[in-house]
Design a protein around this motif. Sequence first.
Motif, PDB file in Angstrom:
ATOM      1  N   GLU A  31       0.853  -1.179   0.000  1.00 11.03           N
ATOM      2  CA  GLU A  31       0.000   0.000   0.000  1.00 11.03           C
ATOM      3  C   GLU A  31       0.893   1.234   0.000  1.00 11.03           C
ATOM      4  O   GLU A  31       2.041   1.168   0.442  1.00 11.03           O
ATOM      5  N   THR A  32       0.354   2.363  -0.476  1.00 11.59           N
ATOM      6  CA  THR A  32       1.099   3.619  -0.447  1.00 11.59           C
ATOM      7  C   THR A  32       0.227   4.732   0.107  1.00 11.59           C
ATOM      8  O   THR A  32      -0.983   4.768  -0.154  1.00 11.59           O
ATOM      9  N   ILE A  33       0.870   5.618   0.885  1.00  5.74           N
ATOM     10  CA  ILE A  33       0.177   6.782   1.427  1.00  5.74           C
ATOM     11  C   ILE A  33       1.091   8.009   1.287  1.00  5.74           C
ATOM     12  O   ILE A  33       2.298   7.872   1.090  1.00  5.74           O
ATOM     13  N   THR A  34       0.490   9.179   1.416  1.00  3.18           N
ATOM     14  CA  THR A  34       1.278  10.413   1.432  1.00  3.18           C
ATOM     15  C   THR A  34       1.812  10.630   2.841  1.00  3.18           C
ATOM     16  O   THR A  34       1.405   9.949   3.790  1.00  3.18           O
ATOM     17  N   ALA A  35       2.690  11.609   2.995  1.00  4.09           N
ATOM     18  CA  ALA A  35       3.246  11.926   4.310  1.00  4.09           C
ATOM     19  C   ALA A  35       2.155  12.369   5.281  1.00  4.09           C
ATOM     20  O   ALA A  35       2.284  12.191   6.502  1.00  4.09           O
ATOM     21  N   VAL A 123       2.661  -4.348   3.814  1.00  8.36           N
ATOM     22  CA  VAL A 123       3.421  -3.151   4.162  1.00  8.36           C
ATOM     23  C   VAL A 123       2.790  -1.905   3.550  1.00  8.36           C
ATOM     24  O   VAL A 123       2.072  -1.987   2.560  1.00  8.36           O
ATOM     25  N   GLN A 124       3.074  -0.771   4.180  1.00  6.46           N
ATOM     26  CA  GLN A 124       2.548   0.504   3.703  1.00  6.46           C
ATOM     27  C   GLN A 124       3.714   1.477   3.549  1.00  6.46           C
ATOM     28  O   GLN A 124       4.335   1.878   4.529  1.00  6.46           O
ATOM     29  N   LEU A 125       4.010   1.829   2.299  1.00  7.19           N
ATOM     30  CA  LEU A 125       5.096   2.763   2.017  1.00  7.19           C
ATOM     31  C   LEU A 125       4.570   4.189   2.027  1.00  7.19           C
ATOM     32  O   LEU A 125       3.394   4.425   1.729  1.00  7.19           O
ATOM     33  N   VAL A 126       5.443   5.120   2.368  1.00  6.04           N
ATOM     34  CA  VAL A 126       5.076   6.531   2.449  1.00  6.04           C
ATOM     35  C   VAL A 126       5.865   7.302   1.393  1.00  6.04           C
ATOM     36  O   VAL A 126       7.096   7.198   1.339  1.00  6.04           O
TER      37      VAL A 126
END
Length: 196
Positions: A31-35, A123-126
């Motif tokens: 998964e990806t999210i912003t800061a 996992v979740q990358l930022v």
Amino acid sequence: MIKLIVPLTLCATLTACASITQDKNQPVKVETITASGDKVEDAKCLLKNDRGEFHTETPKTVLVRKSAGDLIITCQSPNHPSAEGKLVSRTGAAVFGNIIFGGVIGGVLDTASGVAFNYPEWVQLVFGKSLTFDRHHFKDNTLQVGVEGNTEGKAEKQEITQQPAQEAEQQVQQATEPIRITPKMDSEVDTTASKS
């Protein structure tokens, strides 16, 4: 002739059991999210280790080849800086079951091939950050939070190194050699032990 057949049969039997408890691939959900914590979908991600390259889009799951080496993830999305992650693998509990059923040979082969190791599964990358995810902190069906910089236990990870294929083959060969027992002669037996 019988002396030759027994070791060969033993070798074939144990080698066949070498990976009965292991799978060469495992799923990894990215998964990806912003800061600021906003989810970003459809980011294009490249996952890479010493066994190959794998591609996916967030928030999807991809099958990757297991390895003792780290799995490096880089995700790209328009209008965002790159999101990077390093997944640290650890030996799974199944390797011990393989040692029971496949003997030392099974354990050695699985360690040498990387099959004995598992990565974090979710996992979740930022975006704009480089995070490390260590399998040591894995919990079933739980999103694993990454940390910036090196993780604790990296020294432990370095001790569990992947054995070169030649070393593994030598150990397999040594383990399958016939055992020779030489009986002691009466003159070599210690007769000075006190009798009670």
